[in-house]
Design a protein around this motif. Sequence first.
Motif, PDB file in Angstrom:
ATOM      1  N   HIS A  55       0.865  -1.132   0.073  1.00 18.16           N
ATOM      2  CA  HIS A  55       0.029  -0.080   0.051  1.00 18.16           C
ATOM      3  C   HIS A  55       1.078   1.230  -0.153  1.00 18.16           C
ATOM      4  O   HIS A  55       1.666   1.274   0.865  1.00 18.16           O
ATOM      5  N   ARG A  57       1.252   5.596  -0.772  1.00 23.61           N
ATOM      6  CA  ARG A  57       0.627   6.881  -0.742  1.00 23.61           C
ATOM      7  C   ARG A  57       1.484   7.662  -1.728  1.00 23.61           C
ATOM      8  O   ARG A  57       2.772   8.052  -1.419  1.00 23.61           O
ATOM      9  N   ASP A 100      -4.023   7.159  -2.356  1.00 18.89           N
ATOM     10  CA  ASP A 100      -3.356   5.634  -1.968  1.00 18.89           C
ATOM     11  C   ASP A 100      -3.622   4.575  -3.003  1.00 18.89           C
ATOM     12  O   ASP A 100      -4.925   4.707  -3.571  1.00 18.89           O
TER      13      ASP A 100
END
Length: 159
Positions: A55, A57, A100
């Motif tokens: 994940h 950003r 994200d």
Amino acid sequence: MEKNYRLTLLLLIAMLFSVSGCATLSPNFQKPEVEVIAVQPLPARAGNNLRFRIHLRVFNPNNSELALSGLFYTLRLGGHKVLTGTSNNLMPIAPYGQDDIAVDATASLVGSIFAAVDFINLNQDSIPYELEAKIGLSRSLLPSIKVNRSGVISLNQYQ
């Protein structure tokens, strides 16, 4: 004849600078920032490849949309190359925006073993990481830019 050539060249250059999405030509263009939010193990599949979902950003510090065409990245944990992956299904990042994104990666068996041994021996609650990303730009004269980021991933989130 030479006068027409110069005029045509000047018009072409002016058009290139006015085309939307060519912000990377601007002297004020700043590289986007990328940070790792989490690393999540994925269920095993055929072939026993260790796979993870990373994940990320992405921050766009510019006043124009950042149109992404793809991403190639390597994640090092504790100095060991552990994960490598690509993605070509990315949404544009709004001007002065952030988004994200989740991308899947395949683990390097050798790098994972070395990293695991180091972490077990050090008995730490966090892991230093280094992310190297090559971000493809779809509406730019530059085909891609490179971004490097380092930080720490907390292991407490997986307990």
